[in-house]
Each structure stands twice: as C-alpha cells, then as structure tokens.
Design an enzyme around this catalytic site. Structure first.
Site, mmCIF file in Angstrom:
data_model
loop_
_atom_site.group_PDB
_atom_site.id
_atom_site.type_symbol
_atom_site.label_atom_id
_atom_site.label_comp_id
_atom_site.label_asym_id
_atom_site.label_seq_id
_atom_site.Cartn_x
_atom_site.Cartn_y
_atom_site.Cartn_z
ATOM 1 N N LYS A 11 0.879 -1.546 0.108
ATOM 2 C CA LYS A 11 0.061 0.115 0.418
ATOM 3 C C LYS A 11 0.472 1.826 0.285
ATOM 4 O O LYS A 11 1.812 1.453 0.511
ATOM 5 C CB LYS A 11 -0.947 -0.377 1.253
ATOM 6 C CG LYS A 11 -2.143 -1.439 1.481
ATOM 7 C CD LYS A 11 -2.706 -0.834 2.294
ATOM 8 C CE LYS A 11 -4.067 -2.278 2.204
ATOM 9 N NZ LYS A 11 -4.922 -2.154 3.481
ATOM 10 N N TYR A 51 -12.580 -2.325 -3.964
ATOM 11 C CA TYR A 51 -12.904 -2.298 -2.340
ATOM 12 C C TYR A 51 -14.515 -2.431 -2.125
ATOM 13 O O TYR A 51 -15.481 -1.817 -0.993
ATOM 14 C CB TYR A 51 -12.609 -1.146 -1.313
ATOM 15 C CG TYR A 51 -11.230 -1.212 -0.758
ATOM 16 C CD1 TYR A 51 -10.547 -2.984 0.173
ATOM 17 C CD2 TYR A 51 -9.482 -0.776 -1.369
ATOM 18 C CE1 TYR A 51 -9.115 -3.108 0.034
ATOM 19 C CE2 TYR A 51 -8.744 -1.400 -0.773
ATOM 20 C CZ TYR A 51 -8.267 -2.488 -0.001
ATOM 21 O OH TYR A 51 -7.246 -2.002 0.482
ATOM 22 N N ASN A 114 -2.157 0.511 6.570
ATOM 23 C CA ASN A 114 -1.318 -0.860 7.291
ATOM 24 C C ASN A 114 -0.783 -1.562 6.161
ATOM 25 O O ASN A 114 -0.668 -3.529 6.673
ATOM 26 C CB ASN A 114 -2.670 -2.033 7.940
ATOM 27 C CG ASN A 114 -3.410 -2.626 6.692
ATOM 28 O OD1 ASN A 114 -3.679 -1.718 5.302
ATOM 29 N ND2 ASN A 114 -4.324 -2.975 6.876
ATOM 30 N N HIS A 117 -2.429 -5.973 1.270
ATOM 31 C CA HIS A 117 -3.198 -6.174 1.974
ATOM 32 C C HIS A 117 -3.654 -7.274 1.084
ATOM 33 O O HIS A 117 -2.218 -8.032 -0.333
ATOM 34 C CB HIS A 117 -4.447 -5.220 0.962
ATOM 35 C CG HIS A 117 -5.912 -6.175 0.032
ATOM 36 N ND1 HIS A 117 -7.126 -6.439 0.903
ATOM 37 C CD2 HIS A 117 -5.581 -7.084 -1.489
ATOM 38 C CE1 HIS A 117 -7.564 -7.155 0.368
ATOM 39 N NE2 HIS A 117 -7.239 -7.481 -0.652
ATOM 40 N N GLU A 128 -9.351 -11.086 -7.751
ATOM 41 C CA GLU A 128 -8.630 -9.734 -7.691
ATOM 42 C C GLU A 128 -8.047 -10.106 -8.040
ATOM 43 O O GLU A 128 -7.133 -9.122 -8.976
ATOM 44 C CB GLU A 128 -8.643 -9.574 -5.755
ATOM 45 C CG GLU A 128 -9.485 -9.093 -5.245
ATOM 46 C CD GLU A 128 -9.018 -9.085 -3.377
ATOM 47 O OE1 GLU A 128 -9.992 -8.957 -2.599
ATOM 48 O OE2 GLU A 128 -7.745 -9.575 -3.189
HETATM 49 P P1 CMP Z 1 -7.192 -4.440 3.786
HETATM 50 O O1 CMP Z 1 -7.219 -6.071 3.821
HETATM 51 O O2 CMP Z 1 -6.930 -3.269 2.584
HETATM 52 O O3 CMP Z 1 -9.042 -4.599 3.190
HETATM 53 C C1 CMP Z 1 -9.723 -4.024 3.691
HETATM 54 C C2 CMP Z 1 -9.294 -2.504 4.491
HETATM 55 O O4 CMP Z 1 -10.085 -1.343 5.340
HETATM 56 C C3 CMP Z 1 -8.333 -2.946 5.524
HETATM 57 O O5 CMP Z 1 -7.559 -3.579 4.872
HETATM 58 C C4 CMP Z 1 -7.731 -2.079 6.332
HETATM 59 O O6 CMP Z 1 -6.494 -1.043 6.210
HETATM 60 C C5 CMP Z 1 -9.162 -1.182 6.046
HETATM 61 N N1 CMP Z 1 -9.790 -0.476 7.641
HETATM 62 C C6 CMP Z 1 -10.128 -1.637 8.207
HETATM 63 N N2 CMP Z 1 -10.823 -1.250 9.732
HETATM 64 C C7 CMP Z 1 -10.624 0.501 9.859
HETATM 65 C C8 CMP Z 1 -11.006 1.085 10.046
HETATM 66 N N3 CMP Z 1 -11.916 1.111 11.167
HETATM 67 N N4 CMP Z 1 -10.494 2.624 9.818
HETATM 68 C C9 CMP Z 1 -9.893 2.500 8.413
HETATM 69 N N5 CMP Z 1 -9.100 1.917 7.696
HETATM 70 C C10 CMP Z 1 -9.901 0.186 7.533
#
Ligand code: CMP
Length: 140
Positions: A11, A51, A114, A117, A128
């Site tokens: 990311k 998403y 984070n 993904h 995906e």
């Molecule tokens: P990802 O695995 O990319 O799938 C969905 C994403 O939503 C997840 O990782 C997080 O980065 C994001 N996400 C989940 N919960 C929250 C939250 N409370 N606030 C912001 N982003 C979130």
C-alpha cells in the site's frame, strides 16, 4: 495442501517509506513466489471498485482516498496454501493485534495505513487477481 495464488497489494504508506523490497523479502522468505508484480497509481474510482464490498463501511472514503494517494505494488503470490500463508505473513489487520515478526507488526502505521492487503479466500483471490492482471502477465 494445494498450490494456490493470492493477490497482494503493497500500500501507499509502504511504497512512500521505500519498503517494497523488505516486504517482498518477507513473502519470499515464507516460501511464496512472486509470479506477477507491477507498480501502479490507482484512481479513486479504481480503488472504490476494488473495495466495493466495503462501500457501506464508515471508513470507505478514508480507505479509498488512501489507496489512491500514492503508488501501490500489486503482486500475485504463489505457493502451498498461499492465501492463508500470506495472511499469516501479513499479520492482523490492526497492527496493534499483529503477531511479532509479521509485516503489519513491523511496518504498519495504523489500521487504515497497514502496509499490505491480501485476499481473504481462494474465490476472492481469483477475482482480485483478474482485477489487476491478465493471464499473460502471470509467469509461474
Ligand atoms: P485490507 O486488507 O486492505 O481490507 C480492507 C481495509 O480496510 C483493511 O485492510 C484496512 O486497511 C481498512 N480498514 C479496516 N478497518 C478500518 C478502520 N476502522 N479505519 C480505516 N480503515 C480500516
């Protein structure tokens, strides 16, 4: 266990901090092979499409803004039980809950930013992967 493929995204928070190689090394050290990889800049509309299952979530705007805020590296990882293995290497979504040594424990900045993904099941992995890659781009 069967050989699987899964979709991985490094990311914008991680590409900004020049962590692409360190994160790719974590996958390779775990026995996953990177069989396709490209660095792209998503539009907001593309991030919203990718998403779309999260469209009703309160963080959808923040998530899609972030994913379009800088380059991402999309990868196809291949290996035995690749979907689950990738999720183990990534660690829990929230870095506060991620096990030591996982990518999110070492690199993630917050639950939103984070670093990676990964697909959550073989069926979503197939969808995906097809979102980002043609069959010709997958070289196992
Ligand atoms: P990802 O695995 O990319 O799938 C969905 C994403 O939503 C997840 O990782 C997080 O980065 C994001 N996400 C989940 N919960 C929250 C939250 N409370 N606030 C912001 N982003 C979130």
């Amino acid at each position: 266990m069967a050989i699987e493929r899964t979709l991985s995204i490094i990311k914008p928070d991680a590409t900004r901090r020049n962590l692409t190689g360190k994160i790719a090394a974590k996958f390779e050290e775990a026995g996953l092979r990177i069989v396709a990889q490209k660095r792209i800049l998503l539009t907001r509309a593309q991030a919203e499409k990718f998403y779309e299952v999260h469209a009703a979530r309160p963080f959808f705007g923040e998530l899609t803004d972030f994913m379009a805020s800088g380059p991402v590296v999309v990868q196809v990882l291949e290996g035995e039980g690749a979907v689950l293995k990738n999720r183990e290497v990534m660690g829990a979504t929230n870095p506060k809950d991620a096990a030591p040594g996982t990518i999110r424990a070492e690199f993630a900045e917050s639950v939103g930013e984070n670093s990676v993904h990964g697909s959550d099941a073989p069926e979503t992995a197939a969808q995906e992967i097809a979102f980002f890659f043609s069959g010709l781009e997958l070289v196992g």
